[in-house]
Scaffold this motif. Structure first.
Motif, PDB file in Angstrom:
ATOM      1  N   ILE A   1      80.057 -14.492  13.198  1.00  0.00           N
ATOM      2  CA  ILE A   1      79.040 -14.318  14.231  1.00  0.00           C
ATOM      3  C   ILE A   1      77.665 -14.265  13.576  1.00  0.00           C
ATOM      4  O   ILE A   1      77.450 -13.486  12.651  1.00  0.00           O
ATOM      5  N   PRO A   2      76.737 -15.093  14.076  1.00  0.00           N
ATOM      6  CA  PRO A   2      75.369 -15.026  13.541  1.00  0.00           C
ATOM      7  C   PRO A   2      74.742 -13.658  13.790  1.00  0.00           C
ATOM      8  O   PRO A   2      75.323 -12.798  14.466  1.00  0.00           O
ATOM      9  N   SER A   3      73.540 -13.477  13.297  1.00  0.00           N
ATOM     10  CA  SER A   3      72.890 -12.157  13.337  1.00  0.00           C
ATOM     11  C   SER A   3      72.719 -11.592  14.742  1.00  0.00           C
ATOM     12  O   SER A   3      72.810 -10.392  14.936  1.00  0.00           O
ATOM     13  N   ASP A   4      72.480 -12.438  15.719  1.00  0.00           N
ATOM     14  CA  ASP A   4      72.295 -11.971  17.093  1.00  0.00           C
ATOM     15  C   ASP A   4      73.604 -12.184  17.859  1.00  0.00           C
ATOM     16  O   ASP A   4      73.828 -13.235  18.459  1.00  0.00           O
ATOM     17  N   ALA A   5      74.460 -11.190  17.835  1.00  0.00           N
ATOM     18  CA  ALA A   5      75.803 -11.303  18.425  1.00  0.00           C
ATOM     19  C   ALA A   5      75.745 -11.583  19.920  1.00  0.00           C
ATOM     20  O   ALA A   5      76.548 -12.364  20.439  1.00  0.00           O
ATOM     21  N   GLN A   6      74.817 -10.954  20.623  1.00  0.00           N
ATOM     22  CA  GLN A   6      74.732 -11.159  22.066  1.00  0.00           C
ATOM     23  C   GLN A   6      74.369 -12.616  22.382  1.00  0.00           C
ATOM     24  O   GLN A   6      74.956 -13.236  23.259  1.00  0.00           O
ATOM     25  N   ARG A   7      73.427 -13.162  21.640  1.00  0.00           N
ATOM     26  CA  ARG A   7      73.029 -14.553  21.849  1.00  0.00           C
ATOM     27  C   ARG A   7      74.178 -15.503  21.498  1.00  0.00           C
ATOM     28  O   ARG A   7      74.405 -16.509  22.169  1.00  0.00           O
ATOM     29  N   TRP A   8      74.930 -15.181  20.434  1.00  0.00           N
ATOM     30  CA  TRP A   8      76.089 -15.989  20.059  1.00  0.00           C
ATOM     31  C   TRP A   8      77.131 -15.964  21.180  1.00  0.00           C
ATOM     32  O   TRP A   8      77.664 -17.004  21.554  1.00  0.00           O
ATOM     33  N   ASN A   9      77.408 -14.794  21.733  1.00  0.00           N
ATOM     34  CA  ASN A   9      78.373 -14.693  22.833  1.00  0.00           C
ATOM     35  C   ASN A   9      77.919 -15.503  24.042  1.00  0.00           C
ATOM     36  O   ASN A   9      78.728 -16.158  24.707  1.00  0.00           O
ATOM     37  N   GLN A  10      76.626 -15.471  24.333  1.00  0.00           N
ATOM     38  CA  GLN A  10      76.092 -16.251  25.449  1.00  0.00           C
ATOM     39  C   GLN A  10      76.227 -17.746  25.180  1.00  0.00           C
ATOM     40  O   GLN A  10      76.558 -18.522  26.086  1.00  0.00           O
ATOM     41  N   ALA A  11      75.991 -18.162  23.948  1.00  0.00           N
ATOM     42  CA  ALA A  11      76.137 -19.575  23.585  1.00  0.00           C
ATOM     43  C   ALA A  11      77.599 -20.017  23.735  1.00  0.00           C
ATOM     44  O   ALA A  11      77.870 -21.115  24.251  1.00  0.00           O
ATOM     45  N   CYS A  12      78.527 -19.180  23.322  1.00  0.00           N
ATOM     46  CA  CYS A  12      79.955 -19.489  23.472  1.00  0.00           C
ATOM     47  C   CYS A  12      80.335 -19.566  24.947  1.00  0.00           C
ATOM     48  O   CYS A  12      81.065 -20.467  25.369  1.00  0.00           O
ATOM     49  N   ASP A  13      79.846 -18.609  25.740  1.00  0.00           N
ATOM     50  CA  ASP A  13      80.122 -18.614  27.177  1.00  0.00           C
ATOM     51  C   ASP A  13      79.588 -19.884  27.832  1.00  0.00           C
ATOM     52  O   ASP A  13      80.270 -20.518  28.640  1.00  0.00           O
ATOM     53  N   LEU A  14      78.371 -20.267  27.480  1.00  0.00           N
ATOM     54  CA  LEU A  14      77.766 -21.470  28.058  1.00  0.00           C
ATOM     55  C   LEU A  14      78.552 -22.716  27.640  1.00  0.00           C
ATOM     56  O   LEU A  14      78.789 -23.611  28.455  1.00  0.00           O
ATOM     57  N   ALA A  15      78.970 -22.771  26.398  1.00  0.00           N
ATOM     58  CA  ALA A  15      79.751 -23.915  25.915  1.00  0.00           C
ATOM     59  C   ALA A  15      81.046 -24.057  26.707  1.00  0.00           C
ATOM     60  O   ALA A  15      81.393 -25.156  27.165  1.00  0.00           O
ATOM     61  N   VAL A  16      81.761 -22.961  26.883  1.00  0.00           N
ATOM     62  CA  VAL A  16      83.026 -23.007  27.620  1.00  0.00           C
ATOM     63  C   VAL A  16      82.773 -23.345  29.089  1.00  0.00           C
ATOM     64  O   VAL A  16      83.487 -24.149  29.685  1.00  0.00           O
ATOM     65  N   TYR A  17      81.748 -22.765  29.682  1.00  0.00           N
ATOM     66  CA  TYR A  17      81.408 -23.050  31.080  1.00  0.00           C
ATOM     67  C   TYR A  17      81.153 -24.547  31.269  1.00  0.00           C
ATOM     68  O   TYR A  17      81.675 -25.154  32.196  1.00  0.00           O
TER      69      TYR A  17
END
Length: 128
Positions: free
Chosen positions: A91-107
């Motif tokens: 996970i990159p330094s900004d975990a929340q932003r990484w989670n959002q990027a993963c969510d957007l990718a899957v969506y």
């Protein structure tokens, strides 16, 4: 946490959901049926560690009453996170932003959007 007396109902809802997904996505059948379920007061909706789907009982019932396809989409969303190793990648330094990027990718993948869906690219495109 001790399972509630209603767990049989919750299990039936999850079983129905994964059976529906198994019909739509037969190549995912074995993966869908490898998950187990556990009630959790630590979540407002549902999430997974890759083996167990932790769910809020009120969320489950409300979602199922609104639309069974809502739970199908959620289950498929969690499955894709597992398939793309989002749960174990560094996970990159900004975990929340990484989670959002993963969510957007899957969506985007689930909804067949013809936009970028690689989390690393989405993460770097949105510096926060």
């Amino acid at each position: 946490m001790k399972p509630s007396d209603d767990f049989s109902l919750y299990q039936k809802i999850w079983d129905f959901t994964r059976e529906q997904l198994s019909v739509k996505y037969p190549f995912f059948r074995k993966l869908l049926w490898n998950f187990s379920f556990e009630e959790s007061e630590d979540t407002k909706s549902a999430g997974t560690d890759g083996k167990i789907i932790y769910f809020n009982p009120d969320f489950l019932l409300k979602s199922f009453q609104e639309s069974s396809t809502k739970l199908e989409e959620l289950f498929l969303h969690m499955l894709y996170h597992c398939l793309f190793l989002h749960l174990i990648l560094e996970i990159p330094s900004d975990a929340q932003r990484w989670n959002q990027a993963c969510d957007l990718a899957v969506y985007r993948l689930i909804h067949h959007e013809k936009k970028e869906y690689r989390p690393a690219i989405l993460y770097s495109q949105n510096p926060g």
